[in-house]
Design an enzyme around this catalytic site. Sequence first.
Site, PDB file in Angstrom:
ATOM      1  CB  CYS A   1      -0.951   0.001   1.183  1.00 10.00           C
ATOM      2  SG  CYS A   1      -2.189  -1.289   1.067  1.00 10.00           S
TER       3      CYS A   1
ATOM      4  CG  ASN B   1      -6.704  -0.596   1.075  1.00  9.89           C
ATOM      5  OD1 ASN B   1      -6.032  -0.124   0.151  1.00  9.89           O
ATOM      6  ND2 ASN B   1      -6.158  -1.137   2.139  1.00  9.89           N
TER       7      ASN B   1
ATOM      8  CG  HIS C   1      -3.117   3.570   2.254  1.00  9.01           C
ATOM      9  ND1 HIS C   1      -3.576   3.285   0.989  1.00  9.01           N
ATOM     10  CD2 HIS C   1      -3.194   2.402   2.967  1.00  9.01           C
ATOM     11  CE1 HIS C   1      -3.899   2.000   0.933  1.00  9.01           C
ATOM     12  NE2 HIS C   1      -3.691   1.448   2.111  1.00  9.01           N
TER      13      HIS C   1
HETATM   14  O1  UT7 Z   1      -3.862  -1.154   3.429  1.00  7.07           O
HETATM   15  C1  UT7 Z   1      -2.967  -1.991   4.099  1.00  7.07           C
HETATM   16  C2  UT7 Z   1      -3.126  -1.911   5.528  1.00  7.07           C
HETATM   17  N1  UT7 Z   1      -4.393  -2.459   5.952  1.00  7.07           N
HETATM   18  C3  UT7 Z   1      -5.041  -1.856   6.916  1.00  7.07           C
HETATM   19  O2  UT7 Z   1      -4.632  -0.821   7.331  1.00  7.07           O
HETATM   20  C4  UT7 Z   1      -6.231  -2.561   7.520  1.00  7.07           C
HETATM   21  C5  UT7 Z   1      -6.113  -2.512   9.031  1.00  7.07           C
HETATM   22  N2  UT7 Z   1      -7.172  -3.207   9.748  1.00  7.07           N
HETATM   23  C6  UT7 Z   1      -8.434  -2.793   9.762  1.00  7.07           C
HETATM   24  O3  UT7 Z   1      -8.815  -1.874   9.079  1.00  7.07           O
HETATM   25  C7  UT7 Z   1      -9.387  -3.446  10.725  1.00  7.07           C
HETATM   26  O4  UT7 Z   1      -8.658  -4.268  11.617  1.00  7.07           O
HETATM   27  C8  UT7 Z   1     -10.500  -4.298  10.046  1.00  7.07           C
HETATM   28  C9  UT7 Z   1     -11.463  -3.385   9.318  1.00  7.07           C
HETATM   29  C10 UT7 Z   1      -9.880  -5.281   9.098  1.00  7.07           C
HETATM   30  C11 UT7 Z   1     -11.289  -5.049  11.123  1.00  7.07           C
HETATM   31  O5  UT7 Z   1     -11.815  -4.145  12.063  1.00  7.07           O
HETATM   32  P1  UT7 Z   1     -11.607  -4.414  13.625  1.00  7.07           P
HETATM   33  O6  UT7 Z   1     -12.309  -3.332  14.316  1.00  7.07           O
HETATM   34  O7  UT7 Z   1     -10.141  -4.553  13.882  1.00  7.07           O
HETATM   35  O8  UT7 Z   1     -12.374  -5.776  13.835  1.00  7.07           O
HETATM   36  P2  UT7 Z   1     -11.827  -7.133  14.445  1.00  7.07           P
HETATM   37  O9  UT7 Z   1     -11.026  -7.866  13.449  1.00  7.07           O
HETATM   38  O10 UT7 Z   1     -11.243  -6.866  15.810  1.00  7.07           O
HETATM   39  O11 UT7 Z   1     -13.189  -7.912  14.677  1.00  7.07           O
HETATM   40  C12 UT7 Z   1     -14.155  -7.465  15.657  1.00  7.07           C
HETATM   41  C13 UT7 Z   1     -15.342  -8.398  15.580  1.00  7.07           C
HETATM   42  C14 UT7 Z   1     -14.955  -9.877  15.656  1.00  7.07           C
HETATM   43  O12 UT7 Z   1     -15.995 -10.544  16.344  1.00  7.07           O
HETATM   44  P3  UT7 Z   1     -15.831 -10.935  17.900  1.00  7.07           P
HETATM   45  O13 UT7 Z   1     -14.629 -11.810  17.962  1.00  7.07           O
HETATM   46  O14 UT7 Z   1     -15.643  -9.628  18.608  1.00  7.07           O
HETATM   47  O15 UT7 Z   1     -17.118 -11.611  18.200  1.00  7.07           O
HETATM   48  C15 UT7 Z   1     -14.964 -10.314  14.199  1.00  7.07           C
HETATM   49  O16 UT7 Z   1     -15.219 -11.683  14.055  1.00  7.07           O
HETATM   50  O17 UT7 Z   1     -16.022  -8.218  14.316  1.00  7.07           O
HETATM   51  C16 UT7 Z   1     -16.082  -9.482  13.631  1.00  7.07           C
HETATM   52  N3  UT7 Z   1     -15.949  -9.254  12.192  1.00  7.07           N
HETATM   53  C17 UT7 Z   1     -16.971  -8.912  11.413  1.00  7.07           C
HETATM   54  N4  UT7 Z   1     -18.276  -8.739  11.654  1.00  7.07           N
HETATM   55  C18 UT7 Z   1     -19.059  -8.396  10.619  1.00  7.07           C
HETATM   56  C19 UT7 Z   1     -14.802  -9.261  11.456  1.00  7.07           C
HETATM   57  N5  UT7 Z   1     -15.090  -8.953  10.176  1.00  7.07           N
HETATM   58  C20 UT7 Z   1     -16.421  -8.730  10.123  1.00  7.07           C
HETATM   59  C21 UT7 Z   1     -17.294  -8.381   9.085  1.00  7.07           C
HETATM   60  N6  UT7 Z   1     -18.602  -8.207   9.369  1.00  7.07           N
HETATM   61  N7  UT7 Z   1     -16.860  -8.177   7.817  1.00  7.07           N
END
Ligand code: UT7
Length: 331
Positions: free
Chosen positions: A116, A286, A256
């Site tokens: 990225c 993204n 980004h």
């Molecule tokens: O461009 C290169 C660099 N990339 C980035 O900068 C991306 C960086 N990461 C992120 O943007 C975020 O970590 C994500 C958007 C990928 C995820 O957001 P998050 O707030 O970190 O969510 P998480 O992975 O901690 O998941 C929280 C909860 C989990 O459920 P439990 O364990 O709390 O019950 C996940 O299973 O949300 C759940 N979850 C979803 N729920 C609905 C994960 N993905 C989804 C989804 N829809 N798509």
Amino acid sequence: MTKITAAITAIGKYVPDDILSNEMLEKMVDTNDEWIFSRTGIRERRILKGEGKGTSFMAIKATQNLIEKSKLDPAEIEIVIVSTATPDMQAAVTAAFVASEIGAVNAFGFDLEAACSSFLYGMSVAAKYIESGRYKKILLIGADKCSSMIDYTDRATCIIFGDGAGAVLFEPNFEGLGLQDEYLRSDGAGRDFLQVKASGSMYPVTKEAIDKRENFVYQDGKTVFKNAVFNMADVAVKILKRNNLTKKDVNWLAAHQANRRIIEATANRIKLESSKVMMNIEHYGNTTSATLPLLLADYETQLKKGDTIIFAAFGGGFTWGSIYFKWAYNS
Ligand code: UT7
């Protein structure tokens, strides 16, 4: 002798027509619009469809848009750099094909891969060629067909990425405009947290790898998120400090577009008001190497000659950095 600086003098963009909305994703994986929008700021992304269409298709379209707007003669382009994490093919340079297709008959081309951060690093490279005095017209393209490496059964990644391309022209400037300073970093410890495991020389694509879905993007979102927030904000602060800039001196933050919360965290660290923060993640998601040039294209009419832009990016590798830039024209 007057110092040569490297300015951006023209922009073009291309995003595919096909939209993949949050509502459509709700029907594909266990997710919902409210979760996606509140956690990422994304409502929809563009997807390049059609057999045989790769990253070069979008890179060419974005360049044709630039040529149409600026009336540039492609024969004058000396170097074509395609910043991308999704080249058309291994071993055959995408930029060489793009250069030929756009009529850049006098140019040489190469690809630049820094996930990225590819476009940000590309800005640095393009600027060095211009500052050397040897080259006068360099086309830098940021383009990615992210959909080609996404598993549309994995809700952790398929909601984030989209396809797109942006192209900019770098030319010498004698008024001190263009790239002023850069602070680029990388840390190889990050590669465990964001990768396409079976894609390169280490783990070639095999049937077994495909069965394990290792030919798709894997991301430990939380770890990447934490590193992105810390590092993008850190380099933005450092570049301001090193150049004795305060938030009052900054007209725009071009960060980004990976997650709205990461962009806002970076803006908050440098105490920048939201009106100065370029944002289009809602519509494209993204797009990896394309986010920064797509921002420039979407905000082009609002940019004024002399405006200070702070660029910031973070991506796989890990790679990250910030560039202090002065805009060179009114559109
Ligand atoms: O461009 C290169 C660099 N990339 C980035 O900068 C991306 C960086 N990461 C992120 O943007 C975020 O970590 C994500 C958007 C990928 C995820 O957001 P998050 O707030 O970190 O969510 P998480 O992975 O901690 O998941 C929280 C909860 C989990 O459920 P439990 O364990 O709390 O019950 C996940 O299973 O949300 C759940 N979850 C979803 N729920 C609905 C994960 N993905 C989804 C989804 N829809 N798509």
